[in-house]
Motif scaffolding. Sequence first.
Motif, PDB file in Angstrom:
ATOM      1  N   HIS A 191       0.805  -1.217   0.000  1.00  0.00           N
ATOM      2  CA  HIS A 191       0.000   0.000   0.000  1.00  0.00           C
ATOM      3  C   HIS A 191       0.835   1.263   0.000  1.00  0.00           C
ATOM      4  N   ALA A 192       2.020   1.186   0.569  1.00  0.00           N
ATOM      5  CA  ALA A 192       2.883   2.364   0.596  1.00  0.00           C
ATOM      6  C   ALA A 192       4.318   1.900   0.628  1.00  0.00           C
ATOM      7  N   GLY A 193       5.212   2.747   0.133  1.00  0.00           N
ATOM      8  CA  GLY A 193       6.626   2.417   0.121  1.00  0.00           C
ATOM      9  C   GLY A 193       7.131   2.175  -1.287  1.00  0.00           C
ATOM     10  N   LYS A 194       8.370   1.730  -1.357  1.00  0.00           N
ATOM     11  CA  LYS A 194       9.005   1.593  -2.664  1.00  0.00           C
ATOM     12  C   LYS A 194       9.937   0.396  -2.653  1.00  0.00           C
ATOM     13  N   ILE A 195       9.942  -0.368  -3.762  1.00  0.00           N
ATOM     14  CA  ILE A 195      10.875  -1.489  -3.872  1.00  0.00           C
ATOM     15  C   ILE A 195      11.613  -1.383  -5.202  1.00  0.00           C
ATOM     16  N   GLU A 196      12.932  -1.522  -5.156  1.00  0.00           N
ATOM     17  CA  GLU A 196      13.725  -1.608  -6.375  1.00  0.00           C
ATOM     18  C   GLU A 196      14.505  -2.902  -6.349  1.00  0.00           C
ATOM     19  N   VAL A 197      14.431  -3.656  -7.435  1.00  0.00           N
ATOM     20  CA  VAL A 197      15.141  -4.936  -7.512  1.00  0.00           C
ATOM     21  C   VAL A 197      15.905  -5.014  -8.820  1.00  0.00           C
ATOM     22  N   ALA A 198      17.171  -5.310  -8.746  1.00  0.00           N
ATOM     23  CA  ALA A 198      17.996  -5.526  -9.933  1.00  0.00           C
ATOM     24  C   ALA A 198      17.788  -4.420 -10.967  1.00  0.00           C
ATOM     25  N   GLY A 199      17.679  -3.205 -10.500  1.00  0.00           N
ATOM     26  CA  GLY A 199      17.551  -2.074 -11.406  1.00  0.00           C
ATOM     27  C   GLY A 199      16.136  -1.796 -11.890  1.00  0.00           C
ATOM     28  N   HIS A 200      15.158  -2.587 -11.436  1.00  0.00           N
ATOM     29  CA  HIS A 200      13.760  -2.359 -11.800  1.00  0.00           C
ATOM     30  C   HIS A 200      13.017  -1.778 -10.607  1.00  0.00           C
ATOM     31  N   THR A 201      12.106  -0.851 -10.875  1.00  0.00           N
ATOM     32  CA  THR A 201      11.243  -0.354  -9.813  1.00  0.00           C
ATOM     33  C   THR A 201       9.953  -1.163  -9.841  1.00  0.00           C
ATOM     34  N   MET A 202       9.529  -1.639  -8.671  1.00  0.00           N
ATOM     35  CA  MET A 202       8.304  -2.436  -8.579  1.00  0.00           C
ATOM     36  C   MET A 202       7.114  -1.633  -9.092  1.00  0.00           C
ATOM     37  N   THR A 203       6.291  -2.289  -9.926  1.00  0.00           N
ATOM     38  CA  THR A 203       5.188  -1.619 -10.594  1.00  0.00           C
ATOM     39  C   THR A 203       4.052  -2.604 -10.801  1.00  0.00           C
ATOM     40  N   GLN A 204       2.871  -2.096 -11.100  1.00  0.00           N
ATOM     41  CA  GLN A 204       1.746  -2.966 -11.444  1.00  0.00           C
ATOM     42  C   GLN A 204       1.641  -3.161 -12.953  1.00  0.00           C
ATOM     43  N   ASP A 205       2.397  -2.382 -13.703  1.00  0.00           N
ATOM     44  CA  ASP A 205       2.355  -2.485 -15.163  1.00  0.00           C
ATOM     45  C   ASP A 205       2.840  -3.874 -15.593  1.00  0.00           C
ATOM     46  N   PRO A 206       1.979  -4.650 -16.270  1.00  0.00           N
ATOM     47  CA  PRO A 206       2.314  -6.058 -16.541  1.00  0.00           C
ATOM     48  C   PRO A 206       3.618  -6.216 -17.335  1.00  0.00           C
ATOM     49  N   THR A 207       3.843  -5.375 -18.319  1.00  0.00           N
ATOM     50  CA  THR A 207       5.048  -5.515 -19.148  1.00  0.00           C
ATOM     51  C   THR A 207       6.304  -5.262 -18.323  1.00  0.00           C
ATOM     52  N   LYS A 208       6.265  -4.182 -17.536  1.00  0.00           N
ATOM     53  CA  LYS A 208       7.438  -3.853 -16.717  1.00  0.00           C
ATOM     54  C   LYS A 208       7.644  -4.882 -15.615  1.00  0.00           C
ATOM     55  N   LEU A 209       6.535  -5.388 -15.074  1.00  0.00           N
ATOM     56  CA  LEU A 209       6.631  -6.405 -14.026  1.00  0.00           C
ATOM     57  C   LEU A 209       7.289  -7.674 -14.574  1.00  0.00           C
ATOM     58  N   ARG A 210       6.958  -8.023 -15.825  1.00  0.00           N
ATOM     59  CA  ARG A 210       7.589  -9.204 -16.434  1.00  0.00           C
ATOM     60  C   ARG A 210       9.090  -8.994 -16.611  1.00  0.00           C
ATOM     61  N   GLU A 211       9.469  -7.780 -16.991  1.00  0.00           N
ATOM     62  CA  GLU A 211      10.906  -7.502 -17.132  1.00  0.00           C
ATOM     63  C   GLU A 211      11.605  -7.687 -15.790  1.00  0.00           C
ATOM     64  N   LEU A 212      10.974  -7.195 -14.738  1.00  0.00           N
ATOM     65  CA  LEU A 212      11.534  -7.371 -13.392  1.00  0.00           C
ATOM     66  C   LEU A 212      11.659  -8.852 -13.056  1.00  0.00           C
ATOM     67  N   ARG A 213      10.616  -9.611 -13.348  1.00  0.00           N
ATOM     68  CA  ARG A 213      10.599 -11.026 -12.969  1.00  0.00           C
ATOM     69  C   ARG A 213      11.618 -11.860 -13.745  1.00  0.00           C
ATOM     70  N   LYS A 214      12.018 -11.369 -14.920  1.00  0.00           N
ATOM     71  CA  LYS A 214      13.073 -12.082 -15.655  1.00  0.00           C
ATOM     72  C   LYS A 214      14.383 -12.064 -14.874  1.00  0.00           C
ATOM     73  N   ASP A 215      14.546 -11.058 -14.011  1.00  0.00           N
ATOM     74  CA  ASP A 215      15.790 -10.913 -13.260  1.00  0.00           C
ATOM     75  C   ASP A 215      15.671 -11.385 -11.815  1.00  0.00           C
ATOM     76  N   VAL A 216      14.477 -11.820 -11.415  1.00  0.00           N
ATOM     77  CA  VAL A 216      14.257 -12.208 -10.019  1.00  0.00           C
ATOM     78  C   VAL A 216      13.639 -13.602  -9.965  1.00  0.00           C
ATOM     79  N   GLY A 217      14.416 -14.575  -9.521  1.00  0.00           N
ATOM     80  CA  GLY A 217      13.889 -15.930  -9.412  1.00  0.00           C
ATOM     81  C   GLY A 217      13.258 -16.147  -8.049  1.00  0.00           C
ATOM     82  N   ILE A 218      12.262 -17.023  -7.977  1.00  0.00           N
ATOM     83  CA  ILE A 218      11.703 -17.367  -6.669  1.00  0.00           C
ATOM     84  C   ILE A 218      11.499 -18.872  -6.592  1.00  0.00           C
ATOM     85  N   VAL A 219      11.784 -19.442  -5.450  1.00  0.00           N
ATOM     86  CA  VAL A 219      11.558 -20.865  -5.202  1.00  0.00           C
ATOM     87  C   VAL A 219      10.581 -20.956  -4.036  1.00  0.00           C
ATOM     88  N   PHE A 220       9.561 -21.816  -4.194  1.00  0.00           N
ATOM     89  CA  PHE A 220       8.470 -21.863  -3.214  1.00  0.00           C
ATOM     90  C   PHE A 220       8.587 -23.073  -2.293  1.00  0.00           C
TER      91      PHE A 220
END
Lengths: 243, 217
Positions: A56-85
């Motif tokens: 709801h508030a605040g800011k996150i930057e990961v691997a040079g990407h700023t966290m966003t709701q924009d689907p295209t930009k979010l996908r670019e971010l996710r290409k650089d951020v792996g997650i294991v569940f």
Amino acid sequence: MPAVLIEDIHKRFGSLEVLKGVSLSVEPGQVVAIIGRSGSGKSTLLRCINGLETFHAGKIEVAGHTMTQDPTKLRELRKDVGIVFQSYNLFPHLTVGQNIMLSPRITKNVPQAEALALAKDVLAQVGLSEKFDSYPDNLSGGQQQRVAIARSLAMKPKVMLFDEVTSALDPELTGEVLLVMEKLAKGGMTMLLVTHEMNFARTVADTTVFMHQGKIWESGPSKVLFANPQTPELSNFVKAGAH
Amino acid sequence: MQTFGWPEALFIFRSAGWTLALTAIAFFIGSILGGAFAIMRLSRVRWLRRFASGYILVIQSIPVLMVLFMSYYGLSALGIELPPFLAASASLSIYVSAYLAEIWRGSIESVPRQQWEASASLAHTTAQTYRYVILPQAVRISLPPTVGFLVQLVKNTSIVQVVGFVDLMRAGMLVNNATYQAFQIFTLVGAIYFAICFPLSRLSRHLEKVMNASRSH
């Protein structure tokens, strides 16, 4: 520039505030363990870092990407951020090899031959070369989790997130997964891991962050933090986990 | 008086062909529409979701006979004359689409939420997630109920006779009106329905067993 920069994140589920102003900075190559009781907000924080949870508030930057709701930009971010569940989440209808090759093929247009070589390489890294043509259901939990790590690595991420990746495993299977993670850490991967493996946090993580009631209660170099807890909450938590 | 012989039997067989054709057309068009409605029903866009659930609710809540009357008599009252075959195919397709949409929506929803998360985390688009991750799993889940529904459809096509279309059932009745050899005629009609539906039922049961035995491959 930090690999992950989290600034004053606030997150609510309805009227329940689960993150109450969390800030954290992770340098490239650093390994950060996030520990705390269930409900302390640690998994939610981790999931905010690749956009699986919104805040709801605040800011996150990961691997040079700023966290966003924009689907295209979010996908670019996710290409650089792996997650294991925790629950591996391999695709059950695909073989191990197909699981690994799928995303590089469809999101980065990696040619088939190159994807194949890449898959064999990451599978060797997790020590499962012989399982290339197996289906996930025919693997043990530990093997599935190692494949899940390999699948993330095939995207050549700059940051890796691990969300309680050994919690669903039988005790005798956690070792093989932790070993793979330790190798990754030594190889210089930037890693954030939410974990209950205190020993792993203490020995492998450069920094450990203790979360309590939606806040970073205490953080510091792992060895110092575990040896000299500054707050009674962490002290109790470490004691409870020690036996 | 006419007796029940080869020409009459042939007429019944030919009409069975129409029943099959009608089933195939309705299933084909209904699948395309049903797939679209299933996806719309799960869309993040609210008006798409509402439109799809409204459509499904209306079609499932009225007898398919009503749809048939509307498309044949209703439209002709408005000056649009549909030939019986077209009216029948259109009505059955609409009927099929609403039911398949619900079967398939359920199948898609029964794929665990974590599969969506894993796929999104690997930078897949929503379309890629459907294409490579969700639908292959949903199709497996949906096969037994879909084939089961197809069996119902084969039998339910017999309602198209009310707009004057001669299907297998109607052919049997016509031959009976001319020959009064009900037992032989309806034995044959029943046998043909059975010959179509029985293999499908077995297929459905077989698929169910296969799906249960190995969820994933």
